[in-house]
Design an enzyme around this catalytic site. Structure first.
Site, PDB file in Angstrom:
ATOM      1  N   ARG A   1      33.114 -44.831  -2.342  1.00  0.00           N
ATOM      2  CA  ARG A   1      33.652 -46.160  -2.637  1.00  0.00           C
ATOM      3  C   ARG A   1      32.516 -47.178  -2.655  1.00  0.00           C
ATOM      4  O   ARG A   1      31.738 -47.268  -1.704  1.00  0.00           O
ATOM      5  CB  ARG A   1      34.698 -46.580  -1.605  1.00  0.00           C
ATOM      6  CG  ARG A   1      35.967 -45.762  -1.671  1.00  0.00           C
ATOM      7  CD  ARG A   1      36.992 -46.269  -0.683  1.00  0.00           C
ATOM      8  NE  ARG A   1      38.161 -45.393  -0.648  1.00  0.00           N
ATOM      9  CZ  ARG A   1      39.165 -45.526   0.213  1.00  0.00           C
ATOM     10  NH1 ARG A   1      39.141 -46.496   1.107  1.00  0.00           N
ATOM     11  NH2 ARG A   1      40.183 -44.704   0.178  1.00  0.00           N
TER      12      ARG A   1
ATOM     13  N   SER B   1      47.019 -45.980  10.205  1.00  0.00           N
ATOM     14  CA  SER B   1      46.584 -46.797   9.076  1.00  0.00           C
ATOM     15  C   SER B   1      47.591 -46.724   7.927  1.00  0.00           C
ATOM     16  O   SER B   1      47.213 -46.669   6.762  1.00  0.00           O
ATOM     17  CB  SER B   1      45.197 -46.363   8.609  1.00  0.00           C
ATOM     18  OG  SER B   1      45.158 -44.979   8.344  1.00  0.00           O
TER      19      SER B   1
ATOM     20  N   ASP C   1      49.646 -43.959  -1.496  1.00  0.00           N
ATOM     21  CA  ASP C   1      49.748 -43.000  -0.390  1.00  0.00           C
ATOM     22  C   ASP C   1      50.107 -43.658   0.941  1.00  0.00           C
ATOM     23  O   ASP C   1      50.543 -42.976   1.861  1.00  0.00           O
ATOM     24  CB  ASP C   1      48.475 -42.155  -0.250  1.00  0.00           C
ATOM     25  CG  ASP C   1      47.227 -42.960   0.041  1.00  0.00           C
ATOM     26  OD1 ASP C   1      47.279 -44.209   0.009  1.00  0.00           O
ATOM     27  OD2 ASP C   1      46.172 -42.340   0.288  1.00  0.00           O
ATOM     28  N   ARG C   2      49.957 -44.975   1.049  1.00  0.00           N
ATOM     29  CA  ARG C   2      50.288 -45.665   2.305  1.00  0.00           C
ATOM     30  C   ARG C   2      51.622 -46.391   2.176  1.00  0.00           C
ATOM     31  O   ARG C   2      52.096 -46.669   1.083  1.00  0.00           O
ATOM     32  CB  ARG C   2      49.194 -46.659   2.671  1.00  0.00           C
ATOM     33  CG  ARG C   2      47.843 -46.007   2.899  1.00  0.00           C
ATOM     34  CD  ARG C   2      46.762 -47.033   3.181  1.00  0.00           C
ATOM     35  NE  ARG C   2      45.460 -46.375   3.270  1.00  0.00           N
ATOM     36  CZ  ARG C   2      44.600 -46.549   4.254  1.00  0.00           C
ATOM     37  NH1 ARG C   2      44.872 -47.360   5.256  1.00  0.00           N
ATOM     38  NH2 ARG C   2      43.446 -45.916   4.255  1.00  0.00           N
TER      39      ARG C   2
ATOM     40  N   ASP D   1      50.500 -49.135  -1.133  1.00  0.00           N
ATOM     41  CA  ASP D   1      49.156 -49.630  -1.443  1.00  0.00           C
ATOM     42  C   ASP D   1      48.762 -49.307  -2.877  1.00  0.00           C
ATOM     43  O   ASP D   1      49.582 -48.861  -3.686  1.00  0.00           O
ATOM     44  CB  ASP D   1      48.141 -49.061  -0.453  1.00  0.00           C
ATOM     45  CG  ASP D   1      47.936 -47.560  -0.613  1.00  0.00           C
ATOM     46  OD1 ASP D   1      48.863 -46.884  -1.078  1.00  0.00           O
ATOM     47  OD2 ASP D   1      46.842 -47.063  -0.269  1.00  0.00           O
TER      48      ASP D   1
ATOM     49  N   GLU E   1      49.082 -41.225  10.339  1.00  0.00           N
ATOM     50  CA  GLU E   1      47.960 -42.024  10.828  1.00  0.00           C
ATOM     51  C   GLU E   1      48.428 -43.454  11.019  1.00  0.00           C
ATOM     52  O   GLU E   1      49.276 -43.947  10.250  1.00  0.00           O
ATOM     53  CB  GLU E   1      46.803 -41.997   9.830  1.00  0.00           C
ATOM     54  CG  GLU E   1      46.171 -40.642   9.657  1.00  0.00           C
ATOM     55  CD  GLU E   1      45.005 -40.663   8.680  1.00  0.00           C
ATOM     56  OE1 GLU E   1      44.153 -39.760   8.770  1.00  0.00           O
ATOM     57  OE2 GLU E   1      44.948 -41.585   7.827  1.00  0.00           O
TER      58      GLU E   1
ATOM     59  N   THR F   1      40.445 -39.025  12.229  1.00  0.00           N
ATOM     60  CA  THR F   1      40.952 -39.744  11.070  1.00  0.00           C
ATOM     61  C   THR F   1      40.487 -39.047   9.795  1.00  0.00           C
ATOM     62  O   THR F   1      39.329 -38.686   9.658  1.00  0.00           O
ATOM     63  CB  THR F   1      40.455 -41.197  11.093  1.00  0.00           C
ATOM     64  OG1 THR F   1      40.999 -41.851  12.249  1.00  0.00           O
ATOM     65  CG2 THR F   1      40.882 -41.945   9.840  1.00  0.00           C
TER      66      THR F   1
ATOM     67  N   ASP G   1      47.002 -46.940  -4.414  1.00  0.00           N
ATOM     68  CA  ASP G   1      47.162 -45.598  -4.978  1.00  0.00           C
ATOM     69  C   ASP G   1      48.424 -44.883  -4.508  1.00  0.00           C
ATOM     70  O   ASP G   1      48.627 -43.711  -4.813  1.00  0.00           O
ATOM     71  CB  ASP G   1      45.931 -44.734  -4.695  1.00  0.00           C
ATOM     72  CG  ASP G   1      45.755 -44.398  -3.217  1.00  0.00           C
ATOM     73  OD1 ASP G   1      46.110 -45.235  -2.371  1.00  0.00           O
ATOM     74  OD2 ASP G   1      45.241 -43.313  -2.910  1.00  0.00           O
TER      75      ASP G   1
ATOM     76  N   LYS H   1      48.870 -38.104   2.197  1.00  0.00           N
ATOM     77  CA  LYS H   1      49.931 -38.962   2.691  1.00  0.00           C
ATOM     78  C   LYS H   1      50.723 -39.473   1.490  1.00  0.00           C
ATOM     79  O   LYS H   1      50.238 -39.459   0.367  1.00  0.00           O
ATOM     80  CB  LYS H   1      49.379 -40.112   3.528  1.00  0.00           C
ATOM     81  CG  LYS H   1      48.145 -40.813   3.008  1.00  0.00           C
ATOM     82  CD  LYS H   1      47.603 -41.775   4.053  1.00  0.00           C
ATOM     83  CE  LYS H   1      46.284 -42.413   3.621  1.00  0.00           C
ATOM     84  NZ  LYS H   1      45.142 -41.532   3.900  1.00  0.00           N
TER      85      LYS H   1
ATOM     86  N   SER I   1      41.869 -46.860  -2.980  1.00  0.00           N
ATOM     87  CA  SER I   1      43.050 -46.929  -2.125  1.00  0.00           C
ATOM     88  C   SER I   1      43.551 -48.356  -1.940  1.00  0.00           C
ATOM     89  O   SER I   1      43.971 -49.005  -2.893  1.00  0.00           O
ATOM     90  CB  SER I   1      42.758 -46.265  -0.778  1.00  0.00           C
ATOM     91  OG  SER I   1      43.928 -46.174  -0.001  1.00  0.00           O
ATOM     92  N   HIS I   2      43.461 -48.872  -0.732  1.00  0.00           N
ATOM     93  CA  HIS I   2      44.005 -50.175  -0.368  1.00  0.00           C
ATOM     94  C   HIS I   2      42.986 -51.297  -0.559  1.00  0.00           C
ATOM     95  O   HIS I   2      43.276 -52.442  -0.221  1.00  0.00           O
ATOM     96  CB  HIS I   2      44.467 -50.147   1.085  1.00  0.00           C
ATOM     97  CG  HIS I   2      43.404 -49.676   2.032  1.00  0.00           C
ATOM     98  ND1 HIS I   2      42.921 -48.382   2.006  1.00  0.00           N
ATOM     99  CD2 HIS I   2      42.722 -50.309   3.008  1.00  0.00           C
ATOM    100  CE1 HIS I   2      41.986 -48.252   2.926  1.00  0.00           C
ATOM    101  NE2 HIS I   2      41.851 -49.403   3.551  1.00  0.00           N
TER     102      HIS I   2
END
Length: 555
Positions: free
Chosen positions: A24, A374, A288-289, A284, A372, A353, A286, A385, A117-118
């Site tokens: 990233r 997060s 997954d959260r 989020d 998790e 993690t 992508d 996730k 991600s987020h």
């Protein structure tokens, strides 16, 4: 007909080391000539010879800025590196859970996911490239280390001289030498997977029954989840079209920060507080959260969410049929899940993690549900996730028990006790200052006698360590996963540097305190945790080392 392959001379770029969720960096870094191509070639060099050559590769991104261009680059480089077939979502878009599902459903040998991600998107935002292996999960450390080593010595990359592929609609595109690109509907196969796990007819009946007074609001934060949430919650389950907000994926996420927490999903929280919606959720960039809310913005911590899902597994058809193989959480996540595992008498794991640690346990048939703190929750249906999955779990529990979000959670606390939990994030801290703070804490790890037995208010220190994990499946060892201060009553303070940011360091401080007094189960978490938070800041000298008086985000 053979493809024309161009071999382009290049040079290594510093710092192309993938973290727990890939590489990233800022968009501008990936836009440097050859930077993206170098990392993709390093990935192929690390895995193609034994894994991908002549086989299938899934490609998908979260719709953020630069995804369309990079998808085309990867397709051309996949052709040049003798990969047999690329499976890609329409317009290059696939949620991270959908990618994992596609890898498993199509028996692909790997995937490249374009996401940060987020993290924020747009021309000045972040971009990321992550490699997933054939089980559909993130590459293990051995693979990411090999990619990094390849990136340090790369001298050239290979790219095929083929036109850009039309990704606007499902279709098959064939090129010479047996190379093909299959464009698939981004949503279809994921919805099929969800229908195999949940009773959609029962959920539709619950959502549409006026007696339940059910009303939902899902904030997709202009990330990839929009089309998935619309298809499932509106088209399949019959909720109102306006029950899914910010559902058009945008390259800059509408100028927002697509992180589903109380700070960055504040618009959803306010709408929930000022309406009669009984269920709220956010996802989020992508997909997954997730964040779960009840009426009037009642907040469910991710630590409580995974514990509730596990405790109510019998209300979810997939688990009712298959049973529970085991439960697991990341080390910083509260110990709420531990108590569920003990009561259900199933195997339990505390891991570092990173979702890849859960994947090993799932592949060994030792894990069913995990999470998790997060805002990540998932199960062994895939190896990532899954935000939509978590929302469907909550709807299934509510429908089966005819209970509100609040009722479900309060009943859980009454049964198991409550782990008050919070996380303080200090983002983009100067790396040297962050490392100095960690060095200060390491003195307690090296000499626990400096703290053990000391009392801070009502808290007495029982142990201090730097969490290490030996994988029970492959016996790999992960060191330095977070400094833990554990108190005699089971309360914990954890300090950890996160690898999910694109610049500077992110310091995360986790506070976890267990309460069984029925009169104290519904306190505001920040009020209940205030003494422990003050102790955490005192012990770390965080303000003195970093200059930060307030966290960037509190969850």
């Amino acid at each position: 007909m053979s493809l024309k392959i161009n071999r382009v001379t290049t040079h290594p770029f510093d710092g192309q080391k993938p973290g727990t969720s890939g590489l990233r960096k800022r968009v501008t870094v990936f836009q440097q000539p050859g930077y993206t191509e170098n990392f993709v070639q390093a990935t192929f060099d690390a895995v193609t010879l034994n894994v991908l050559r002549g086989k299938k590769l899934v490609i998908g991104g979260d719709g953020r800025f630069l995804v369309p261009e990079v998808v085309q680059i990867i397709i051309k480089m996949a052709a040049a590196n003798e990969i047999g077939r690329v499976i890609v979502g329409t317009n290059g878009i696939l949620s991270t859970p959908a990618v994992s599902n596609l890898v498993r459903a199509r028996k692909a040998q790997g995937a490249i996911i374009l996401t940060a991600s987020h993290n924020p998107g747009g021309p000045e935002g972040d971009f990321g490239i992550k490699y997933n292996v054939e089980n559909g999960g993130p590459a293990p450390e051995g693979v990411t280390n090999l990619i990094y080593e390849c990136s340090k010595k790369i001298q050239s990359y290979s790219i095929a001289d083929i036109p850009n592929v039309d990704l606007s609609k499902p279709a098959e595109h064939s090129f010479g030498s047996g190379f093909a690109v299959e464009v698939v509907d981004s949503v279809d196969e994921y919805v099929t997977c969800m229908k195999s796990l949940f009773d959609f007819a029962a959920l539709r009946a619950y959502c549409s029954d006026p007696a339940n007074k059910f009303s939902m609001l899902v904030d997709c934060m202009h990330g990839v989840t929009g089309p998935y949430a619309t298809r499932i919650f509106v088209n399949e389950l019959g909720n109102a079209s306006n029950s899914v907000m910010n559902n058009i994926p945008l390259p800059d996420f509408g100028g927002g920060h697509p992180d589903p927490n109380l700070t960055y999903a504040a618009a959803l929280v306010e709408k929930m507080k000022n309406s009669e919606h009984t269920f709220g959720a956010a996802s989020d960039g992508d997909g997954d959260r997730n964040m779960i809310l009840g009426k009037k913005g009642f907040f469910v911590t991710p630590s409580d969410s995974v514990a509730v899902i596990a405790a109510n597994f019998a209300h979810i058809p997939y688990f009712k049929q298959s049973g529970l193989k085991g439960l697991a959480r990341s080390m910083p996540t509260s110990a709420a899940l531990d108590r569920v595992a003990a009561k259900l008498n199933v195997e339990f794991f505390e891991v570092p993690t990173g979702w890849k640690f859960f994947g090993n346990l799932m592949d060994a048939s030792r894990l069913s549900i995990c999470g998790e703190e997060s805002f990540g929750t998932g199960s062994d249906h895939i190896r990532e996730k899954d935000g939509i999955w978590a929302m469907l779990c909550w709807l299934s529990i509510m429908a089966a028990t005819n209970s509100s979000v609040e009722d479900v959670l309060i009943k859980h606390w009454t049964t198991f006790g409550r782990n008050y939990f919070s996380r303080y994030d200090y983002e983009e801290v100067d790396s040297d200052k962050a490392n100095s703070m960690v060095a200060h804490l390491q003195q307690f790890v090296a000499n626990p006698a400096l703290l053990v037995g000391k009392q801070f208010g009502r808290f007495t220190v029982a142990s201090v360590d730097d969490f290490a994990y030996t994988d029970p499946v492959d016996h790999s060892v992960s060191l330095h996963q977070g400094i833990r201060i554990i108190f005699a009553d089971g309360s914990r303070i954890i300090y950890r540097l996160s690898g999910t940011g694109s610049s500077g360091a992110t310091i995360r401080v986790y506070i976890d305190s267990f309460e069984t007094d029925s009169a104290k189960l519904t306190m505001d978490a920040q009020v209940a945790l205030k003494p422990l938070i003050e102790t955490a800041l005192e012990l770390s000298k965080l303000t003195e080392f970093t200059g930060r008086k307030e966290p960037t985000v509190i969850t």
